[in-house]
Design a protein around this motif. Structure first.
Motif, PDB file in Angstrom:
ATOM      1  N   ASN A 248      39.595  27.162  46.574  1.00  0.00           N
ATOM      2  CA  ASN A 248      38.597  26.113  46.309  1.00  0.00           C
ATOM      3  C   ASN A 248      38.813  24.896  47.198  1.00  0.00           C
ATOM      4  OD1 ASN A 248      37.253  27.591  44.297  1.00  0.00           O
ATOM      5  ND2 ASN A 248      38.690  26.912  42.729  1.00  0.00           N
TER       6      ASN A 248
ATOM      7  N   HIS B 162      35.981  23.750  49.983  1.00  0.00           N
ATOM      8  CA  HIS B 162      35.478  22.376  49.992  1.00  0.00           C
ATOM      9  C   HIS B 162      35.659  21.750  51.375  1.00  0.00           C
ATOM     10  CE1 HIS B 162      34.521  18.368  48.343  1.00  0.00           C
ATOM     11  NE2 HIS B 162      35.482  17.928  49.144  1.00  0.00           N
TER      12      HIS B 162
ATOM     13  N   HIS C  35      32.806  20.460  54.203  1.00  0.00           N
ATOM     14  CA  HIS C  35      32.853  19.131  54.818  1.00  0.00           C
ATOM     15  C   HIS C  35      32.728  19.242  56.335  1.00  0.00           C
ATOM     16  CE1 HIS C  35      34.372  15.132  55.945  1.00  0.00           C
ATOM     17  NE2 HIS C  35      35.184  15.772  56.777  1.00  0.00           N
TER      18      HIS C  35
END
Length: 298
Positions: free
Chosen positions: A47, A51, A55
């Motif tokens: 995770n 993430h 980005h």
């Protein structure tokens, strides 16, 4: 063949990518994406990694993976890994479609040096919901090394996995793979790590870094970024310019190297708590940013 010869060969045969101060790259390595089993070291950070990947995609970065992205020693095929981390590969596909995905093979995914293997296993996948094959990494190429060459200053950054300086894991990687599948994967479930890996053997790690440093000194202080050892490195200007982006299998964090605005920085993504007691994925700069031009070549 010596480690210096292997590194020189990788450098001479490297894919060359031109860049300037407006270019943005994120360098990750040693993700060791597995099948989401108890032996999958990547699973605990999946995770955080996803993430971070979102980005960098939104911010227009190119993604460079410096080897050992997929764990193909413990796992016999890419299919089980893809099914375990399908959302990640679909996002990497978007980088690929925009020519922002640059992949290097390491010792744990050395099968990717075979272009036929890559074509047969990574070009497409079966989507059961639609009952048909869909494209994944169509026409993708894996490389042993990449050279980022600045358009103006002509400064070069040599990117490779680093196992060229590890005789056993470069030359006898098939034997190492056999031992990992038969012996170390079952033991890993019980918390016993493979002692032959430089990531877990400090003495071998130091020897490997010394070999790469000697090569850098003999090759005009070329800025070199590797992975393999899982140990982040960020030298000061004036020191031998050997960088290491770390890995994505640290306990509760991943590390990487960013290149942006003509600067280089070592970063970490990890789980942090807010004042309100909620959890979030946070980015921390560990070293830098430092101007690339400050690392002079001879």
């Amino acid at each position: 063949m010596s480690s210096a010869t292997r590194l020189t060969r990788a450098y001479k045969n490297a894919k060359v990518i031109s860049f300037d101060n407006a270019s943005k790259f994120i360098l990750f390595s040693d993700c060791h994406r597995g099948d989401n089993s108890f032996a999958d070291d990547f699973a605990k950070n999946r995770n955080i990694y996803f993430h971070a990947l979102k980005h960098y995609y939104k911010e227009g970065f190119a993604y460079c993976e410096l080897g050992d992205g997929d764990e193909l020693w413990e796992n016999r095929n890419f299919e089980s890994i893809f099914q375990a981390h399908k959302n990640i590969y679909k996002l990497l596909k978007q980088f690929h479609l925009e020519n922002r995905l640059h992949m290097i093979w390491g010792n744990h995914d050395m099968v990717y040096k075979d272009s036929a293997y890559v074509k047969n296993n990574l070009s497409s996948y079966f989507e059961p919901i639609e009952n048909k094959d869909k494209t994944l990494f169509e026409d993708i190429n894996y490389h042993e090394a990449i050279v980022l060459k600045h358009k103006t200053s002509k400064q070069e950054l040599f990117l490779t996995h680093g196992h060229q300086a590890d005789f056993w894991n470069y030359t006898f990687w098939r034997w190492s793979r056999f031992l990992v599948r038969i012996l170390w994967k079952p033991l890993q479930i019980w918390g016993i790590a493979d002692p032959t890996s430089p990531a877990r053997n400090y003495r071998e790690l130091i020897k490997l870094e010394k070999r790469v440093k000697r090569w850098i000194v003999r090759n005009n202080q070329t800025i070199t970024v590797i992975g393999h050892t899982h140990r982040p490195r960020f030298p000061e200007p004036g020191d031998i310019p050997l960088f290491n982006d770390g890995s994505c299998v640290h306990p509760r964090s991943i590390t990487g190297i960013e290149i942006e605005n003509g600067n280089i920085a070592l970063i970490k993504w990890h789980i942090a708590t807010t004042d309100g007691g909620t959890l979030k994925v946070a980015r921390v700069v560990l070293e830098g940013p430092q101007k690339l031009i400050d690392y002079h070549t001879t």
